[in-house]
Design a protein around this motif. Structure first.
Motif, PDB file in Angstrom:
ATOM      1  N   VAL A  17       0.853  -1.205   0.000  1.00  0.00           N
ATOM      2  CA  VAL A  17       0.000   0.000   0.000  1.00  0.00           C
ATOM      3  C   VAL A  17       0.885   1.250   0.000  1.00  0.00           C
ATOM      4  CG1 VAL A  17      -1.764   1.313   1.268  1.00  0.00           C
ATOM      5  CG2 VAL A  17      -1.914  -1.179   1.183  1.00  0.00           C
ATOM      6  N   ALA A  18       1.937   1.244   0.846  1.00  0.00           N
ATOM      7  CA  ALA A  18       2.843   2.403   0.938  1.00  0.00           C
ATOM      8  C   ALA A  18       3.590   2.640  -0.377  1.00  0.00           C
ATOM      9  CB  ALA A  18       3.828   2.192   2.081  1.00  0.00           C
ATOM     10  N   LEU A  19       3.950   1.550  -1.064  1.00  0.00           N
ATOM     11  CA  LEU A  19       4.715   1.706  -2.313  1.00  0.00           C
ATOM     12  C   LEU A  19       3.825   2.099  -3.497  1.00  0.00           C
ATOM     13  CD1 LEU A  19       7.156  -1.364  -2.069  1.00  0.00           C
ATOM     14  CD2 LEU A  19       7.625   1.015  -1.461  1.00  0.00           C
ATOM     15  N   SER A  20       2.496   2.081  -3.274  1.00  0.00           N
ATOM     16  CA  SER A  20       1.579   2.284  -4.403  1.00  0.00           C
ATOM     17  C   SER A  20       1.277   3.740  -4.739  1.00  0.00           C
ATOM     18  CB  SER A  20       0.251   1.577  -4.110  1.00  0.00           C
ATOM     19  OG  SER A  20      -0.448   2.301  -3.111  1.00  0.00           O
ATOM     20  N   GLY A  21       1.597   4.678  -3.828  1.00  0.00           N
ATOM     21  CA  GLY A  21       1.176   6.054  -4.155  1.00  0.00           C
ATOM     22  C   GLY A  21       1.895   7.129  -3.369  1.00  0.00           C
ATOM     23  N   SER A  22       1.585   8.377  -3.724  1.00  0.00           N
ATOM     24  CA  SER A  22       2.181   9.533  -3.046  1.00  0.00           C
ATOM     25  C   SER A  22       1.461   9.795  -1.726  1.00  0.00           C
ATOM     26  CB  SER A  22       2.025  10.767  -3.930  1.00  0.00           C
ATOM     27  OG  SER A  22       0.641  11.081  -4.022  1.00  0.00           O
ATOM     28  N   PHE A  23       2.052  10.657  -0.903  1.00  0.00           N
ATOM     29  CA  PHE A  23       1.442  11.000   0.387  1.00  0.00           C
ATOM     30  C   PHE A  23       0.024  11.567   0.194  1.00  0.00           C
ATOM     31  CE2 PHE A  23       0.466  14.244   3.599  1.00  0.00           C
ATOM     32  CZ  PHE A  23       0.413  13.422   4.723  1.00  0.00           C
ATOM     33  N   THR A  24      -0.115  12.495  -0.768  1.00  0.00           N
ATOM     34  CA  THR A  24      -1.424  13.145  -0.981  1.00  0.00           C
ATOM     35  C   THR A  24      -2.484  12.144  -1.403  1.00  0.00           C
ATOM     36  OG1 THR A  24      -0.135  14.995  -1.824  1.00  0.00           O
ATOM     37  CG2 THR A  24      -2.495  15.139  -2.102  1.00  0.00           C
TER      38      THR A  24
END
Length: 435
Positions: A333-340
């Protein structure tokens, strides 16, 4: 009650502030500026009113039960086992998404000091190291003490207080016009900004849970909730005001708004101070998430709603299987997208707790008049209905992709629920056969 020491009013207020002020306000002012310009100040006020109404619903149902389980218990009592399971399962999913968001937030903040940290492979390695490292620390049963928590609270609030107190004297009034980007309001930008900024307010639900250990809860719960929300909202309004007043249109294009604005009026050491405070703050929330998230799965496993192995403890007294599974699910999940992007998904998923809790207020008032709450929301059904309607409206401001990501846990939960019912039934029959 015996001699159990009750938590005083101001301790609850501090706990509430600490639960809410995290990564959001350090990293989101730029996104709000990009979406709706200086009008983002109005969005913060709008979110404050929504959050207060949802938090009051938590206070009323929280006062009906002893505090274990939170939204899971409320939904189960109001709507039965299946809805209760879905809300409980989503609590774990929300924890995973929120922890992933915090890990990415840490890397985003770190990139202000070390730009390579926000790029490609380096970024991914740091994210995996944070999540995996905290998982290992957790399995080994290393006790992160209260002292660390207090240091983190001070480390988080001090740079924000300095930022506001000094920055207010450097504001340029001309930076507040035009009110909207390029002078025109873009349709849908209010809702999109409200959804994003709402992330910075999440965490308020812990106030109602902790409130059950309070002195005089009937009087103090609503007072604490409103006090916390006013303090947090004023801090957020001032941070956004100073950020706009100093960076102007430049705020929309910075990655780390509070740190960048500080370095303008405090020099390079100011930027470093705020960056350090940001890292301490987000680091602290990562530590808290690494402890809390796996234990949500343990609670469900103990109730027979997830496989029993998730409730197994090792010799150090830590739920090692639950920790390993939680870390393994959080990393992708963390590797899938930017903070926003993850922040927006995190907000969407949280409504799977907020809406059932607001609905539970209305249902339990009718269905269980025997459950007397230590606090009742004034104005009859007005506040819960308003909270439900605005929450649903806000959900629809999100993209289909984020709604699917955010609420996907509800769909995944259905086969798991049916499987667990079947397994529990089989187990019960086996036990009866042996007996």
């Amino acid at each position: 009650m015996g001699n159990k020491k009750k938590i005083g009013f101001w301790s609850i207020v501090l706990l509430g502030i600490n639960s809410i002020i995290g990564s959001g306000i350090f990293l989101l002012p730029n996104q709000a500026m990009e979406l709706i310009g200086p009008a983002s100040l109005l969005v913060i006020l709008f979110d404050m009113l929504l959050v207060v109404s949802i938090a009051l619903c938590f206070a009323e149902v929280g006062g009906m039960f002893n505090k274990n389980g939170g939204p899971y218990v409320y939904a189960k009592e109001a709507f039965g086992d299946f809805v209760g399971f879905e809300v409980g399962f989503m609590k774990w999913a929300i924890g995973i998404i929120a922890w992933a968001t915090m890990a990415v937030g840490f890397v985003t903040a770190l990139s202000a000091i070390w730009p390579a940290a926000g790029e490609g492979m380096t970024k991914n390695i740091i994210i995996v190291a944070i999540l995996g490292g905290l998982g290992v620390v957790n399995i080994l049963g290393v006790n992160i003490s209260k002292v660390l928590n207090n240091i983190i609270t001070v480390g988080k609030l001090l740079p924000l207080i300095i930022f506001i107190a000094v920055g207010i004297f450097f504001i340029k009034g001309s930076n507040f016009t035009p009110v909207f980007p390029n002078g025109t309001y873009v349709s849908g930008s209010f809702g999109a900004t409200a959804l994003l900024i709402f992330y910075a307010f999440t965490g308020f639900e812990s106030i109602a849970v902790a409130a059950e250990d309070m002195d005089n809860p009937e009087k103090n719960i609503p007072k604490a909730i409103i006090t916390v929300m006013i303090i947090v909202s004023v801090v957020y309004l001032l941070i956004q005001t100073v950020s706009i007043g100093i960076l102007g249109q430049g705020l929309a294009i910075t990655k780390t708004p509070v740190a960048d604005a500080s370095s303008i009026f405090l020099g390079s050491w100011g930027g470093i101070l705020v960056s350090a405070g940001t890292l301490v703050s987000i680091g602290g929330i990562n530590i808290a998430s690494s402890f809390i998230t796996p234990r949500t799965a343990v609670a469900l496993a103990e109730d027979g709603l997830l496989p029993k192995c998730l409730a197994k403890y090792n010799k150090k007294g830590t739920p090692y299987i639950s920790i390993i599974v939680t870390v393994a699910l959080t990393i992708p999940v963390a590797l899938s997208g930017s903070f926003t992007k993850l922040a927006a998904i995190s907000v969407v998923s949280r409504f799977a707790q907020y809406v059932p809790t607001c609905l539970a207020v209305l249902v339990l008032r009718k269905k269980r008049p025997d459950l007397k709450s230590s606090f009742k929301i004034p104005l009859g059904p007005v506040v819960p209905i308003l909270a439900i309607c605005v929450s649903i409206w806000l959900l629809f401001q999100s993209s289909t992709e984020k709604i699917l990501w955010g609420l996907g846990g509800l769909i995944i939960g259905i086969p798991i629920y049916l499987l667990m019912i079947k397994m529990n039934k089989k187990h019960k029959n086996d036990v009866e056969d042996v007996a």
